[in-house]
Design a protein around this motif. Structure first.
Motif, short mmCIF file in Angstrom:
data_model
loop_
_atom_site.label_atom_id
_atom_site.label_comp_id
_atom_site.label_asym_id
_atom_site.label_seq_id
_atom_site.Cartn_x
_atom_site.Cartn_y
_atom_site.Cartn_z
N ILE A 81 0.84 -1.20 0.00
CA ILE A 81 0.00 0.00 0.00
C ILE A 81 0.87 1.25 0.00
O ILE A 81 0.63 2.20 -0.75
CB ILE A 81 -0.96 0.00 1.20
CG1 ILE A 81 -2.00 -1.11 1.06
CG2 ILE A 81 -1.65 1.36 1.35
CD1 ILE A 81 -2.86 -1.31 2.31
N LEU A 82 1.91 1.23 0.83
CA LEU A 82 2.80 2.39 0.87
C LEU A 82 3.50 2.58 -0.48
O LEU A 82 3.64 3.71 -0.96
CB LEU A 82 3.84 2.23 1.98
CG LEU A 82 4.81 3.42 2.10
CD1 LEU A 82 4.06 4.69 2.50
CD2 LEU A 82 5.91 3.13 3.11
N GLU A 83 3.91 1.49 -1.10
CA GLU A 83 4.56 1.60 -2.41
C GLU A 83 3.62 2.24 -3.43
O GLU A 83 4.05 3.08 -4.24
CB GLU A 83 5.01 0.21 -2.87
CG GLU A 83 6.18 -0.34 -2.07
CD GLU A 83 6.45 -1.81 -2.37
OE1 GLU A 83 5.68 -2.41 -3.16
OE2 GLU A 83 7.41 -2.37 -1.81
N ARG A 84 2.34 1.88 -3.39
CA ARG A 84 1.37 2.49 -4.31
C ARG A 84 1.17 3.97 -3.97
O ARG A 84 1.01 4.80 -4.87
CB ARG A 84 0.04 1.74 -4.23
CG ARG A 84 0.09 0.33 -4.78
CD ARG A 84 0.20 0.31 -6.31
NE ARG A 84 -1.06 0.67 -6.93
CZ ARG A 84 -2.03 -0.20 -7.23
NH1 ARG A 84 -1.87 -1.50 -6.95
NH2 ARG A 84 -3.13 0.20 -7.82
N LEU A 85 1.16 4.28 -2.68
CA LEU A 85 1.05 5.68 -2.28
C LEU A 85 2.23 6.49 -2.81
O LEU A 85 2.07 7.59 -3.34
CB LEU A 85 1.00 5.80 -0.75
CG LEU A 85 -0.36 5.74 -0.09
CD1 LEU A 85 -0.20 5.72 1.43
CD2 LEU A 85 -1.22 6.93 -0.51
N VAL A 86 3.43 5.95 -2.63
CA VAL A 86 4.63 6.65 -3.10
C VAL A 86 4.56 6.86 -4.61
O VAL A 86 4.90 7.94 -5.13
CB VAL A 86 5.90 5.88 -2.70
CG1 VAL A 86 7.12 6.43 -3.41
CG2 VAL A 86 6.09 5.93 -1.19
#
Length: 380
Positions: A81-86
């Motif tokens: 999820i964080l990777e998609r946010l970034v």
């Protein structure tokens, strides 16, 4: 809240004061700031005072106009999820030490690999050097930077300033770094990496004037800025309270001295010559202290304002919501928080005749925006 940074997304992993202060300023300008918290939440949520079971006032005053999602970055699903946010972001912000960021895969190299044009801004306690990876809080930096010594009491005992000044000064530097990084990317099309260490930020902040004679090579004997360090520079006791009386230019000092019947001194080079006045500032401040008890605070303020001499009442913090200037300008506002209920807050510290002003949103409850954020990322 204004629309100047509308369309800019900031992924913010910072906690407590320094980072959240910076990202609130950016959010006030209209950026979409997504506050990524641990499942326990930003520790500053617990700082009191606050309603039972709710968030503390400090947290609520630092996190308006943001959205919250809670992630456990040791879990692969949450890391994705964080990777998609970034990948969706323009700016990435954190206030972790470098080794901690690297262990979590949040160092610049890793984030840049996920989003090559990211503006990566890291706020640290200390810059690259001897103390580079040491932990730091505001008190540590007040001590190390010289601020606690500069604020010593009458007995020479170092004292902390009663505000988290170093966090907030570094937060201003961080907000500027974010804005500068966005400007650089807009010009070059490339991302960048900017660090804003608290220690160096506060040392720079203080030494602008306090480096004094050490500014020269070889150094002059002067130490510190004489006017600021004068024991006579203080709020002055009047007949019924305290006021600040602040003549600064030669003309202001002359007008003040004439008000108190010191016509001859007003014409002296000790007042009219800027360098001589600087050397004689202790004596001049002593004259202000001697004159102040002769009138009430209200009388002084009327007299000084009439003579166009800088002055101010000495307000208590609890006086500020009803202070005529702030109250009259709409500086204090109210909003309804979905969990906390009614809140009073200070308006964003900006004004614009051209930007669109939008309604402010209260600080988010922990993980309050998970569903909306996941839907935007196509993960719902």
């Amino acid at each position: 809240m204004f629309d100047l940074l509308k369309g800019v997304r900031v992924v913010d992993l910072s906690t407590v004061v320094l980072g959240p202060y910076a990202t609130q300023l950016v959010a006030d300008m209209g950026a979409d700031v997504i506050k990524v918290e641990t499942v326990a939440g930003d520790v500053f949520r617990a700082a009191r005072p606050g309603r039972p079971g709710g968030d503390g006032a400090g947290f609520l005053n630092l996190n308006r106009n943001k959205r919250s999602i809670a992630l456990d970055l040791t879990r692969p699903d949450d890391k994705r999820i964080l990777e998609r946010l970034v990948a969706s972001a323009d700016v990435f912000v954190h206030n972790m030490r470098e080794n901690a960021a690297r262990k979590l895969g949040l160092d610049y190299a890793a984030i840049k690999a996920a989003k090559p044009d990211i503006v990566y801004c890291a706020a640290r306690g200390f810059g690259r050097g001897l103390y580079g990876d040491e932990p730091a809080y505001d008190d540590c930096i007040q001590a190390a930077s010289g601020l606690a010594w500069l604020n010593a009491d009458a007995n020479g005992e170092p004292r902390f300033v009663r505000t988290v000044m170093c966090d907030k000064v570094a937060g201003l530097h961080l907000a500027f770094a974010i804005a500068a990084g966005l400007a650089s990317r807009g010009r070059t099309g490339e991302g960048c990496h900017v660090e804003t260490p608290m220690y160096e930020a506060m040392a720079s902040f203080l030494l602008i004037e306090q480096l004094s004679g050490q500014s020269f090579v070889p150094p002059l004997p002067d130490r510190g800025y004489g006017r600021l360090n004068s024991p006579g520079r203080r709020p002055y006791r009047t007949r019924d309270g305290y006021v600040t009386i602040m003549p600064y230019t030669a003309a202001q000092w002359q007008r003040f001295l004439r008000l108190v019947g010191l016509e001859e001194l007003a014409a002296s080079p000790d007042v009219t010559n800027d360098q001589q006045r600087s050397r004689n500032i202790d004596r001049l401040y002593g004259l202000v202290a001697d004159a102040a008890p002769q009138r009430t605070s209200a009388e002084w303020l009327d007299l000084l304002r009439g003579a166009d001499i800088p002055c101010a009442p000495v307000n208590r913090l609890e006086d500020l919501p009803d202070e005529p200037h702030l109250a009259g300008s709409g500086y204090f506002r109210t909003m309804t928080h979905p969990v906390e209920g009614g809140l009073m807050y200070t308006a964003p510290p900006f004004a614009s005749d051209t930007a669109q002003e939008l309604p402010d949103r209260p600080a988010p409850a922990l993980d309050a925006d998970r569903a909306a954020i996941l839907a935007e990322l196509g993960l719902a």
